[in-house]
Design a protein around this motif. Structure first.
Motif, mmCIF file in Angstrom:
data_model
loop_
_atom_site.group_PDB
_atom_site.id
_atom_site.type_symbol
_atom_site.label_atom_id
_atom_site.label_comp_id
_atom_site.label_asym_id
_atom_site.label_seq_id
_atom_site.Cartn_x
_atom_site.Cartn_y
_atom_site.Cartn_z
ATOM 1 N N HIS A 220 0.836 -1.209 0.000
ATOM 2 C CA HIS A 220 0.000 0.000 0.000
ATOM 3 C C HIS A 220 0.869 1.257 0.000
ATOM 4 C CE1 HIS A 220 -3.581 2.392 0.616
ATOM 5 N NE2 HIS A 220 -2.981 3.013 1.621
ATOM 6 N N MET B 78 0.759 4.084 -2.894
ATOM 7 C CA MET B 78 0.462 5.487 -2.617
ATOM 8 C C MET B 78 1.559 6.404 -3.157
ATOM 9 S SD MET B 78 -2.509 5.747 -1.247
ATOM 10 C CE MET B 78 -2.874 4.470 -2.477
ATOM 11 N N GLU C 239 -5.494 5.105 -7.827
ATOM 12 C CA GLU C 239 -5.119 3.696 -7.719
ATOM 13 C C GLU C 239 -5.736 2.842 -8.818
ATOM 14 O OE1 GLU C 239 -5.862 0.068 -4.522
ATOM 15 O OE2 GLU C 239 -5.724 2.136 -3.791
#
Length: 395
Positions: free
Chosen positions: A240, A244, A254
């Motif tokens: 993650h 990001m 995303e």
């Protein structure tokens, strides 16, 4: 097995014991043997525990000739008094999660598709199993992962039982046990029955989650990579964070990340192609300029920081345009000299011999043919001096 506390209760994190012996092995490494221990020694695919005994770190734990050896960072000061051992619980519980997860995943693949596990490795980052199949479909991996996590959600008990060889006939074992005595079964009722000497949690719920990451063919088997428990959370966090950072760099949400990366790669390829075309144009111009300065059929020059590939390409352009030309190029690249010698189709002198005569001046190596040769070596002389050697040889 009475002195192995990890079999009595795998959740024991600290204990007291007496030192039976303190000595060094054949390699001079210091170890102790305890009257009883909660430190799990390497075995059955599971790595050893670490922790401390008194004021000394436990580095390695091994079982040798029936005794559990605790290799310490330094010797204990007093081996006559009772000592306190403390397990690195985070490491132990992680391995408990991974090992139980491996049992679940292996059983899932076998129950669903008949794929037996023929290899297993519990690493620091991932767990792998080798399945006895040459091909694994994405849909099969997804079904095995789904069943594995269903077993976790049901929070089934994980039982351990010591049995004799004769009693094994009462259990539907996933694979045959290697030992014939002190046989320990790890059982997930109505799902998996397996001989194992490792440590496991008391119920499948403590495995928390299982995620299959990838798989690849290994000879005639398939190696599956996966993580369990806290490693799933850790992997999710790492991925993650990367995602990001990429959304900021690519200025894309995303869901559009794949398209954004594809566009970036395509633009990179187009830019690289244009750069190659521009370099080609520059080299063509440079070849034409050098041919205009040709003297006695020799085209020669010393360059700074020109790659051997550029020298070769430039030389080929020249001899394609002028069949009587002899090309002698030297490039000074940091502490090395790069050389190219080439001839047109109408010239008969051997460029390979010319190269062989000058390479000793720079402790160099090279190769090629009579029509085209290249080499390189230490810049112990200047590029101009090397070019003079080459020209003198031709003239």
């Amino acid at each position: 097995m009475g002195n192995k506390l990890f079999y009595q209760d795998p959740y024991i994190q600290s204990f007291s014991s007496k030192v039976i012996v303190q000595r060094k092995d054949e390699n001079g490494n210091n170890y102790i043997v305890l009257e009883q221990t909660a430190f799990y020694p390497t075995g059955g695919g599971q790595p050893h525990d670490v922790g401390t005994i008194e004021n000394s770190k436990v580095l390695i734990v091994e079982e040798v000739e029936g005794e559990v050896r605790h290799y310490l960072e330094k010797e204990l000061d007093d081996v006559n008094a009772a000592v306190q051992g403390v397990i690195d619980w985070d490491r132990r519980f992680d391995y408990m999660q991974q090992h139980a997860g491996q049992h679940i995943v292996s059983a899932a693949f076998e129950q669903l598709f008949g794929y037996k596990t023929v290899g297993f490795h519990l690493g620091n980052e991932i767990v792998t199993i080798d399945l006895d199949t040459e091909n694994l479909l994405e849909s099969e991996a997804a079904r095995a992962e789904e069943l594995s996590n269903q077993i976790i959600i049901e929070n089934r008990l994980i039982e351990t039982k010591w049995v004799t060889e004769e009693e094994l006939a009462h259990y539907n074992l996933r694979k045959e046990t290697k030992v014939k005595e002190n046989i320990r079964l790890v059982i997930i009722p109505n799902f998996d029955y397996n001989g194992c000497g490792g440590t496991h949690p008391k119920a499948t719920g403590e495995v928390q989650a299982i995620k299959i990451l990838d798989w690849e063919r290994q000879k005639k088997k398939t190696r599956v990579q996966f993580v369990c428990g806290n490693r799933v959370i850790k992997q999710l966090g790492q991925k993650h964070k990367v995602l990001m950072e990429l959304t900021k760099l690519l200025n894309a949400p995303e869901k559009e990340m794949q398209q954004a990366v594809s566009r970036l790669l395509e633009n990179g390829k187009n830019a690289e192609k244009k750069l190659e075309q521009s370099l080609e144009t520059i080299l063509q111009y440079e070849a034409k300029s050098l041919l205009a300065k040709m003297e006695k059929k020799i085209v020669s020059k010393v360059f700074q920081n020109k790659s051997i590939q550029e020298l070769q390409k430039l030389a080929r352009m020249i001899i394609e345009k002028e069949e009587e030309a002899i090309v002698l190029f030297v490039s000074h690249n940091e502490d090395r000299l790069q050389l190219v010698c080439a001839r047109g189709s109408a010239e008969k002198r051997s460029m390979k011999k010319v190269m062989g005569n000058v390479l000793p001046f720079i402790n160099g190596k090279g190769g090629g043919s009579d029509s085209f040769a290249q080499g390189g070596g230490e810049a112990v002389i200047s590029g101009e001096q090397m070019l003079k050697h080459l020209v003198d040889l031709i003239e």
